[in-house]
Design a protein around this motif. Structure first.
Motif, PDB file in Angstrom:
ATOM      1  N   GLY A 491       2.827 -14.310 -10.436  1.00 13.06           N
ATOM      2  CA  GLY A 491       4.120 -14.105 -10.875  1.00 13.06           C
ATOM      3  C   GLY A 491       4.988 -12.984 -10.886  1.00 13.06           C
ATOM      4  N   ILE A 492       4.077 -12.038 -10.044  1.00 11.76           N
ATOM      5  CA  ILE A 492       4.619 -10.695  -9.842  1.00 11.76           C
ATOM      6  C   ILE A 492       5.212 -10.732  -8.463  1.00 11.76           C
ATOM      7  CG2 ILE A 492       3.941  -8.479  -9.581  1.00 11.76           C
ATOM      8  CD1 ILE A 492       1.929  -8.606 -11.532  1.00 11.76           C
ATOM      9  N   VAL A 493       6.453 -10.003  -8.642  1.00  8.11           N
ATOM     10  CA  VAL A 493       7.250  -9.703  -7.279  1.00  8.11           C
ATOM     11  C   VAL A 493       7.122  -8.178  -6.746  1.00  8.11           C
ATOM     12  CG1 VAL A 493       9.438  -9.432  -6.134  1.00  8.11           C
ATOM     13  CG2 VAL A 493       9.008 -11.455  -7.572  1.00  8.11           C
ATOM     14  N   ARG A 494       6.465  -7.930  -5.610  1.00  5.27           N
ATOM     15  CA  ARG A 494       6.192  -6.685  -5.291  1.00  5.27           C
ATOM     16  C   ARG A 494       7.238  -6.465  -4.079  1.00  5.27           C
ATOM     17  NH1 ARG A 494       1.436  -9.315  -6.684  1.00  5.27           N
ATOM     18  NH2 ARG A 494       0.094  -7.918  -8.092  1.00  5.27           N
ATOM     19  N   LEU A 495       7.474  -5.075  -3.970  1.00  2.00           N
ATOM     20  CA  LEU A 495       8.389  -4.462  -2.874  1.00  2.00           C
ATOM     21  C   LEU A 495       7.546  -3.477  -2.388  1.00  2.00           C
ATOM     22  CD1 LEU A 495      11.360  -5.002  -1.740  1.00  2.00           C
ATOM     23  CD2 LEU A 495      12.072  -2.941  -3.289  1.00  2.00           C
ATOM     24  N   PHE A 496       7.369  -3.555  -1.142  1.00  2.00           N
ATOM     25  CA  PHE A 496       6.592  -2.660  -0.342  1.00  2.00           C
ATOM     26  C   PHE A 496       7.360  -1.745   0.555  1.00  2.00           C
ATOM     27  CE2 PHE A 496       3.704  -5.836  -1.384  1.00  2.00           C
ATOM     28  CZ  PHE A 496       2.248  -5.119  -1.552  1.00  2.00           C
ATOM     29  N   ASP A 497       7.189  -0.259   0.939  1.00  2.00           N
ATOM     30  CA  ASP A 497       7.750   0.489   1.793  1.00  2.00           C
ATOM     31  C   ASP A 497       7.080   0.498   3.106  1.00  2.00           C
ATOM     32  OD1 ASP A 497       8.932   2.270   3.264  1.00  2.00           O
ATOM     33  OD2 ASP A 497       8.991   3.983   1.583  1.00  2.00           O
ATOM     34  N   MET A 498       7.669  -0.113   4.278  1.00  3.29           N
ATOM     35  CA  MET A 498       6.797  -0.319   5.433  1.00  3.29           C
ATOM     36  C   MET A 498       6.873   0.953   6.223  1.00  3.29           C
ATOM     37  SD  MET A 498       5.943  -3.225   4.960  1.00  3.29           S
ATOM     38  CE  MET A 498       5.154  -3.385   6.862  1.00  3.29           C
ATOM     39  N   GLN A 499       7.605   1.957   5.980  1.00  4.97           N
ATOM     40  CA  GLN A 499       7.348   3.125   6.332  1.00  4.97           C
ATOM     41  C   GLN A 499       6.155   4.057   5.794  1.00  4.97           C
ATOM     42  OE1 GLN A 499      11.142   5.185   6.103  1.00  4.97           O
ATOM     43  NE2 GLN A 499      12.149   3.948   8.065  1.00  4.97           N
ATOM     44  N   GLN A 500       5.946   4.009   4.511  1.00  9.17           N
ATOM     45  CA  GLN A 500       4.983   4.592   3.763  1.00  9.17           C
ATOM     46  C   GLN A 500       3.633   3.639   3.730  1.00  9.17           C
ATOM     47  OE1 GLN A 500       4.896   7.877   3.309  1.00  9.17           O
ATOM     48  NE2 GLN A 500       7.306   7.990   3.739  1.00  9.17           N
ATOM     49  N   HIS A 501       3.848   2.231   3.823  1.00  5.94           N
ATOM     50  CA  HIS A 501       2.923   1.326   3.782  1.00  5.94           C
ATOM     51  C   HIS A 501       2.293   1.254   2.446  1.00  5.94           C
ATOM     52  CE1 HIS A 501       2.861   2.154   8.283  1.00  5.94           C
ATOM     53  NE2 HIS A 501       3.145   0.861   8.097  1.00  5.94           N
ATOM     54  N   GLU A 502       3.187   1.434   1.711  1.00  2.13           N
ATOM     55  CA  GLU A 502       2.766   1.314  -0.042  1.00  2.13           C
ATOM     56  C   GLU A 502       3.516   0.435  -0.644  1.00  2.13           C
ATOM     57  OE1 GLU A 502       4.437   5.450  -1.235  1.00  2.13           O
ATOM     58  OE2 GLU A 502       2.468   5.364  -1.119  1.00  2.13           O
ATOM     59  N   CYS A 503       3.118   0.052  -2.125  1.00  2.00           N
ATOM     60  CA  CYS A 503       4.061  -0.606  -2.857  1.00  2.00           C
ATOM     61  C   CYS A 503       4.892   0.141  -3.457  1.00  2.00           C
ATOM     62  CB  CYS A 503       3.216  -1.360  -3.800  1.00  2.00           C
ATOM     63  SG  CYS A 503       4.017  -2.519  -5.165  1.00  2.00           S
ATOM     64  N   ALA A 504       6.449  -0.012  -3.522  1.00  2.00           N
ATOM     65  CA  ALA A 504       7.273   0.940  -4.091  1.00  2.00           C
ATOM     66  C   ALA A 504       7.512   0.341  -5.494  1.00  2.00           C
ATOM     67  CB  ALA A 504       8.528   0.859  -3.333  1.00  2.00           C
ATOM     68  N   MET A 505       7.394  -0.688  -5.742  1.00  7.84           N
ATOM     69  CA  MET A 505       7.773  -1.364  -7.341  1.00  7.84           C
ATOM     70  C   MET A 505       6.951  -2.790  -7.137  1.00  7.84           C
ATOM     71  SD  MET A 505      11.849  -1.896  -7.418  1.00  7.84           S
ATOM     72  CE  MET A 505      12.190  -0.281  -6.899  1.00  7.84           C
ATOM     73  N   SER A 506       7.018  -2.932  -8.530  1.00  5.46           N
ATOM     74  CA  SER A 506       6.537  -4.297  -8.841  1.00  5.46           C
ATOM     75  C   SER A 506       7.003  -4.528 -10.247  1.00  5.46           C
ATOM     76  CB  SER A 506       4.960  -4.602  -8.652  1.00  5.46           C
ATOM     77  OG  SER A 506       4.254  -3.918  -9.556  1.00  5.46           O
ATOM     78  N   TRP A 507       7.348  -6.033 -10.508  1.00  8.46           N
ATOM     79  CA  TRP A 507       7.565  -6.502 -11.925  1.00  8.46           C
ATOM     80  C   TRP A 507       7.007  -7.876 -11.942  1.00  8.46           C
ATOM     81  CZ3 TRP A 507      10.888  -5.418  -8.019  1.00  8.46           C
ATOM     82  CH2 TRP A 507      11.499  -6.460  -7.442  1.00  8.46           C
ATOM     83  N   LYS A 508       7.077  -8.147 -13.342  1.00  5.67           N
ATOM     84  CA  LYS A 508       6.462  -9.696 -13.852  1.00  5.67           C
ATOM     85  C   LYS A 508       8.028 -10.375 -13.581  1.00  5.67           C
ATOM     86  CE  LYS A 508       4.263 -13.080 -15.342  1.00  5.67           C
ATOM     87  NZ  LYS A 508       2.921 -13.294 -14.899  1.00  5.67           N
TER      88      LYS A 508
END
Length: 654
Positions: A491-508
């Protein structure tokens, strides 16, 4: 080649003229004129087609096109066949428009003639005097002759019975205003035409008052002398008669028609307003009952349905149905592992077909080379399929421990793609017992999110999934590939930064699995649909900030159930896209039990307004897509009976 042939024809013509072979020259000109190929010159061929169109010779046009198709177009490669078909369709459409314009001109000329006849009939109906009716056809000399003849006839009539005519006029005078009700247009016209006659009589009476009435002969002789001396005044009066006649024809005859038309229009408007008021009353009475479902109904439709076609090559439930970037071809995948690549413009035609030995779970078009398809299987492999060569270019193994490839997404640049792999689930995606037993999340299993290079087909990195590795159900890039949004089984939405290749934020985001995620058109927000039946808009600048939330019916979110005979039920969990946006992001296409439904997105209101129901399906729609690459929007709706409806929409610009 065409220029060389033309130059050769000119040289041969000059030679024949030089030698004096006139018969041969005439024969050569006749042969060149009858040459259908026109020396393969495009301008000559176009001129010939234009000549057939302008002469409205449909038989010759079709015969000439058949000849060109047989001699030229049939020898081209298959890649040019859609262009030739489109040219043929455009040519015959041009002929049709040209012919309709001719009919329109003929109808306009017939209407003008009919109006002239009505004017002439109106003139006859009003019984205009002969000298007035024919006044516009008379010259100066004929006008003088007519005036003199009328004055002579008037004098003879006066000699025959002046006193009787005088008495009759005096008796008729007071009887005219005996019509209290308003006069009809015809009576008004006759009264207008009769205005000048009393003037003539009054002038005659004025002259008669100055002459002594004792002697009748002297009176009549004075009257004749007075009339002959006022010839110029009568000519002016005749001109005034002509002006009044024109005014009468422009006002009197058409006022009646306009009055009747206005009456009919006002009556029709009154009836229409009453019908609309009644419909609005019924709608307002029904709205409270439907407001509990949090779905409103719009009366005006922002889209016009131009056409709806059906693609029926699949024989089992559809899992994925996607349009390529150019908007020309569609790739569809069913639960039996059958892949179909087909085009719909100008005609619906299957371009490639393949059957996979292993079950397929995901499908995605490659971005730059839109002839390539990415296919994710249920045995831990990803294949790159060439739709034109109709063969697999390569096949890579992802992870044996996580064999299910749930989602694929290719970056807009086409250089890389992400792959979501998950472990085996205890429930099948077609298992009805999972739903009936109350089990919610079937993908609560470990998973990976990997980044692969499209050219080398090698893994670049593995993304970190916090708080724990989980199956990723859906993925989507933004327009430049710098951001990636994912929806997971937890149930979590994750937003990834494809330049840094890491998860920028996530939330339920949802209570249960996230089934589908997409960026908004301005890319300031993301939309998600979850297992809890919620359609939510999230702000990507502030983690977990909810912009809007809507409740959707279960038929739009899944699981999708198809009932059959003897209690048979087929259940399918969501795989493909559950919603898609138009080009401006103001409208959303979703699934339903009978076809796609288009809703209007209102950020301020908490109700989705239903704008248009596409319909056309007998089984639940399980995935949708909306292509805006062409001028007209193309909506795809795929159902559990293997039918795919392609609906072409035209947006009504306000």
């Amino acid at each position: 080649m065409a220029a060389a042939a033309e130059r050769t024809d000119e040289l041969v013509r000059e030679y024949l003229l030089f030698r004096g072979f006139t018969a041969a020259l005439k024969q050569l000109d006749a042969e060149i004129k009858a040459d259908r190929e026109k020396g393969f010159r495009v301008d000559k061929i176009v001129d010939q087609l234009q000549q057939f169109v302008q002469s409205y010779d449909l038989a010759a046009l079709r015969d000439y096109w058949s000849y060109l198709d047989r001699r030229l177009f049939s020898r081209l490669e298959d890649v040019y066949r859609p262009t030739v078909n489109k040219l043929k369709t455009s040519l015959f459409r041009y002929y049709l428009v040209h012919t309709v314009q001719l009919f329109a001109l003929q109808a306009e000329s017939s209407r003008m003639k009919k109006e002239e006849l009505e004017v002439e009939q109106a003139v006859v109906h009003h019984k205009l005097p002969a000298y007035v009716a024919n006044m516009d056809r008379l010259g100066d000399s004929e006008l003088d002759m007519t005036c003199s003849q009328r004055s002579t006839a008037h004098s003879l009539q006066s000699r025959g019975g002046f006193l009787s005519s005088f008495l009759s006029q005096s008796k008729k005078g007071p009887s005219r205003p005996a019509h209290p009700s308003g006069p009809s247009p015809t009576q008004t016209g006759s009264m207008l035409l009769g205005k000048k006659e009393p003037t003539n009589h009054q002038s005659a009476k004025g002259k008669e008052g100055t002459v002594s009435c004792k002697d009748g002969k002297s009176h009549f002789s004075g009257l004749v002398a007075g009339e002959s001396s006022s010839l110029q005044q009568r000519q002016k009066r005749l001109q005034e008669h002509g002006k009044e006649r024109k005014e009468l024809l422009s006002k009197g005859t058409f006022q009646g028609q306009s009055a009747e038309k206005k009456t009919d229009i006002s009556t029709a408007e009154t009836e229409l307003c009453s019908e609309l008021h009644a419909e609005q009353t019924e709608t307002s009475a029904k709205m409270p009952a439907g407001s509990a479902e949090a779905v409103g109904v719009r009366q005006e439709q922002p889209f016009i349905v131009l056409s709806q076609e059906e693609y029926g090559e699949h024989h089992s439930s559809i899992m994925y149905c996607r349009v390529d970037c150019s908007g020309r071809r569609v790739a569809s995948l069913d639960v039996d592992g059958v892949i179909k690549v087909w085009s719909f413009n100008p005609i619906m035609q299957t371009k490639a077909s393949s059957i996979s030995k292993s079950p397929l779970l995901s499908l995605e078009w490659a971005t730059k080379r839109d002839r390539l398809l990415l296919l994710g299987s249920g045995v831990g492999t990803v294949r790159l399929y060439d739709t034109e060569a109709k063969k697999n270019l390569c096949e890579i193994s992802i992870d044996e421990d996580m064999p299910r490839i749930l989602s694929l997404a290719c970056s807009p640049s086409g250089a890389s793609f992400v792959c979501s792999a998950a472990a085996q689930s205890p429930f099948s995606h077609m298992d009805f017992s999972a739903v009936s037993s109350g089990v919610k999340s079937m993908n609560q299993v470990p998973g990976k999110l990997l980044l692969w290079d499209t050219k080398t087909m090698k893994q670049q990195l593995q993304f970190s999934l916090e708080p724990e590795p989980i199956a990723i159900n859906c993925t989507a890039f933004n327009h430049n590939g710098n951001l990636l949004v994912t929806g997971a089984a937890d149930g979590i939405v994750r937003l990834f930064d494809m330049q840094q290749h890491e998860c920028a934020m996530s939330w339920k985001a949802h209570d249960g699995e996230v089934y589908s995620v997409e960026f908004s058109c301005d890319e300031n927000t993301v939309y998600s649909i979850g297992e809890d039946g919620k359609f939510i808009q999230w702000n990507i600048h502030k983690s977990g900030l909810k912009v809007s939330e809507y409740d959707l019916p279960s038929e739009a979110t899944g699981p999708f159930v198809l009932s059959g005979y003897s209690g048979y039920k087929q259940v399918q969990f969501p795989r493909g896209r559950l919603f898609a946006f138009d080009s401006e992001g103001n409208y959303m296409l979703t699934c339903s039990s009978t076809g796609g439904v288009i809703f209007k997105l209102n950020g301020e209101e908490k109700v989705l307004e239903s704008c248009l129901s596409l319909g056309g399906h007998r089984a639940p729609v399980v995935t949708v897509d909306w292509s805006t690459a062409m001028d007209c929007g193309t909506c795809l709706t795929a159902s559990m009976d293997g039918k795919i409806k392609l609906t072409t929409l035209l947006a009504q610009k306000s």
